[in-house]
Design a protein around this motif. Structure first.
Motif, PDB file in Angstrom:
ATOM      1  N   SER A   1       0.770  -1.280   0.037  1.00 49.70           N
ATOM      2  CA  SER A   1       0.101  -0.109   0.007  1.00 49.70           C
ATOM      3  C   SER A   1       0.732   1.158  -0.127  1.00 49.70           C
ATOM      4  N   ALA A   2       0.768   2.277  -0.898  1.00 47.04           N
ATOM      5  CA  ALA A   2       1.219   3.279  -0.903  1.00 47.04           C
ATOM      6  C   ALA A   2       1.087   4.353   0.369  1.00 47.04           C
ATOM      7  N   VAL A   3      -0.244   4.068   0.642  1.00 45.75           N
ATOM      8  CA  VAL A   3      -0.837   5.006   1.857  1.00 45.75           C
ATOM      9  C   VAL A   3      -0.213   4.564   3.026  1.00 45.75           C
ATOM     10  N   MET A   4       0.159   3.143   3.266  1.00 44.22           N
ATOM     11  CA  MET A   4       1.012   2.898   4.476  1.00 44.22           C
ATOM     12  C   MET A   4       2.480   3.167   4.427  1.00 44.22           C
ATOM     13  N   ALA A   5       3.065   2.963   3.188  1.00 48.35           N
ATOM     14  CA  ALA A   5       4.443   3.475   2.923  1.00 48.35           C
ATOM     15  C   ALA A   5       4.602   4.864   3.226  1.00 48.35           C
ATOM     16  N   GLY A   6       3.738   5.968   2.709  1.00 42.98           N
ATOM     17  CA  GLY A   6       3.615   7.259   3.200  1.00 42.98           C
ATOM     18  C   GLY A   6       3.508   7.591   4.717  1.00 42.98           C
ATOM     19  N   ALA A   7       2.684   6.643   5.255  1.00 42.20           N
ATOM     20  CA  ALA A   7       2.492   6.905   6.635  1.00 42.20           C
ATOM     21  C   ALA A   7       4.001   6.403   7.344  1.00 42.20           C
TER      22      ALA A   7
END
Length: 144
Positions: free
Chosen positions: A14-20
């Motif tokens: 997940s790109a969202v989890m990587a960003g977080a």
């Protein structure tokens, strides 16, 4: 809606989890600078936080398995080279829109994924939730 006795989907982090993760790492790297610690210690703690985050992100963004398949013979994980590995679904949890899955591929080998709305389409997610909710008789996922 039809039942989902089998399912297959490509897994990508997940790109969202990587960003977080990046945001948390930056906050951890900046935190020592708000203290009265010596300059060398603040620098070391910041470097350690960033190095740890880089290692975690590298492992997260390059998962050992690219495809997840559940068929008649049980769960199979497909690696980057296309090799299939028998796996046992050790646990699964659902928290809102997140689905966490944990497989055992061999003794002492785990593969954990976190499925979010940005890395699994809605139809596949719905089918997966249905499959997990059905439950399975003990021993159906024995590693061959």
């Amino acid at each position: 809606m039809r039942s989902a006795p089998s399912i297959a989907f490509d897994y990508r982090p997940s790109a969202v989890m990587a960003g977080a993760t990046v945001l948390v790492a930056l906050a951890a790297a900046l935190a020592p600078w708000a203290s009265a610690a010596p300059l060398a210690l603040r620098t070391a703690l910041s470097a350690l936080a960033l190095a740890g985050a880089a290692i975690v992100l590298r492992r997260y963004c390059r998962p050992p398995f690219r495809r997840i398949v559940r068929g008649v013979s049980g769960w199979r994980l497909v690696d980057r080279e296309g090799g299939e590995h028998a796996a046992v679904l050790h646990s699964h949890r659902r928290l809102g829109s997140l689905i966490a899955l944990d497989w055992r591929c061999a003794p002492r080998t785990h593969f954990r994924v976190l499925l979010t709305p940005d890395n699994l389409d809605a139809d596949t997610r719905r089918r997966l939730v249905l499959l997990l909710a059905r439950g399975e008789p003990p021993g159906i996922d024995a590693i061959v």
